[in-house]
Design a protein around this motif. Structure first.
Motif, PDB file in Angstrom:
ATOM      1  N   PHE A  31     -44.364  59.751  47.226  1.00 23.51           N
ATOM      2  CA  PHE A  31     -45.759  59.496  47.555  1.00 23.51           C
ATOM      3  C   PHE A  31     -46.681  60.265  46.632  1.00 23.51           C
ATOM      4  O   PHE A  31     -46.414  61.432  46.321  1.00 23.51           O
ATOM      5  CB  PHE A  31     -46.064  59.940  48.998  1.00 23.51           C
ATOM      6  N   VAL A  90     -43.602  64.406  47.428  1.00 23.94           N
ATOM      7  CA  VAL A  90     -45.034  64.221  47.648  1.00 23.94           C
ATOM      8  C   VAL A  90     -45.804  64.918  46.535  1.00 23.94           C
ATOM      9  O   VAL A  90     -45.574  66.100  46.258  1.00 23.94           O
ATOM     10  CB  VAL A  90     -45.489  64.790  49.011  1.00 23.94           C
ATOM     11  N   ARG A 135     -41.990  65.815  53.238  1.00 28.96           N
ATOM     12  CA  ARG A 135     -41.006  66.630  52.506  1.00 28.96           C
ATOM     13  C   ARG A 135     -39.825  66.996  53.394  1.00 28.96           C
ATOM     14  O   ARG A 135     -38.693  67.083  52.921  1.00 28.96           O
ATOM     15  CB  ARG A 135     -41.680  67.874  51.931  1.00 28.96           C
ATOM     16  N   ALA A 137     -47.948  65.875  54.278  1.00 26.64           N
ATOM     17  CA  ALA A 137     -47.109  66.181  53.116  1.00 26.64           C
ATOM     18  C   ALA A 137     -45.892  67.002  53.529  1.00 26.64           C
ATOM     19  O   ALA A 137     -44.765  66.728  53.082  1.00 26.64           O
ATOM     20  CB  ALA A 137     -47.921  66.917  52.058  1.00 26.64           C
TER      21      ALA A 137
END
Length: 113
Positions: free
Chosen positions: A85, A108, A102, A98
């Protein structure tokens, strides 16, 4: 197997004048499958005229774009197999998203003004 990659933009927080920079950063890391901008489409925005990005109307409520972007990010990761992302925003509202991405072994990248 090809890594699937998504670009998600907080369009209420980042202007379309940043589209070229976002595109450059994203393409340096792969070929994104998804290019979405979350914003209140009833407000004056130039994202709807920006080639390659799909404007997603998030509604008119406070933080509506943030909430929808977060929901879509998790759905894309857990249901649709997106493994990378790029989240473009200029606020810290997405640090939790985020971190959760992860934790599910997703890459990310954060981009902001």
């Amino acid at each position: 197997m090809t890594t699937r990659f998504a670009v998600l933009v907080d369009g209420d927080n980042i202007g379309a004048q940043q589209a070229a920079r976002i595109r450059q950063i994203a393409l340096a890391r792969g070929t994104p499958d998804i290019w979405r901008v979350y914003a209140d489409a009833t407000r004056q925005t130039t994202w709807d005229d920006t080639p390659g990005f799909r404007l997603v109307h998030a509604g008119t409520g406070k933080n509506a774009a943030d909430v929808l972007l977060a929901i879509d990010a998790m759905e894309l990761a857990l249901r649709d197999g997106i493994s990378g992302f790029l989240i473009a925003t200029s606020d810290g509202d997405f640090s939790h998203v985020a971190q959760r991405l992860r934790e599910t072994a997703r890459c990310v990248i954060g981009v902001g003004e």
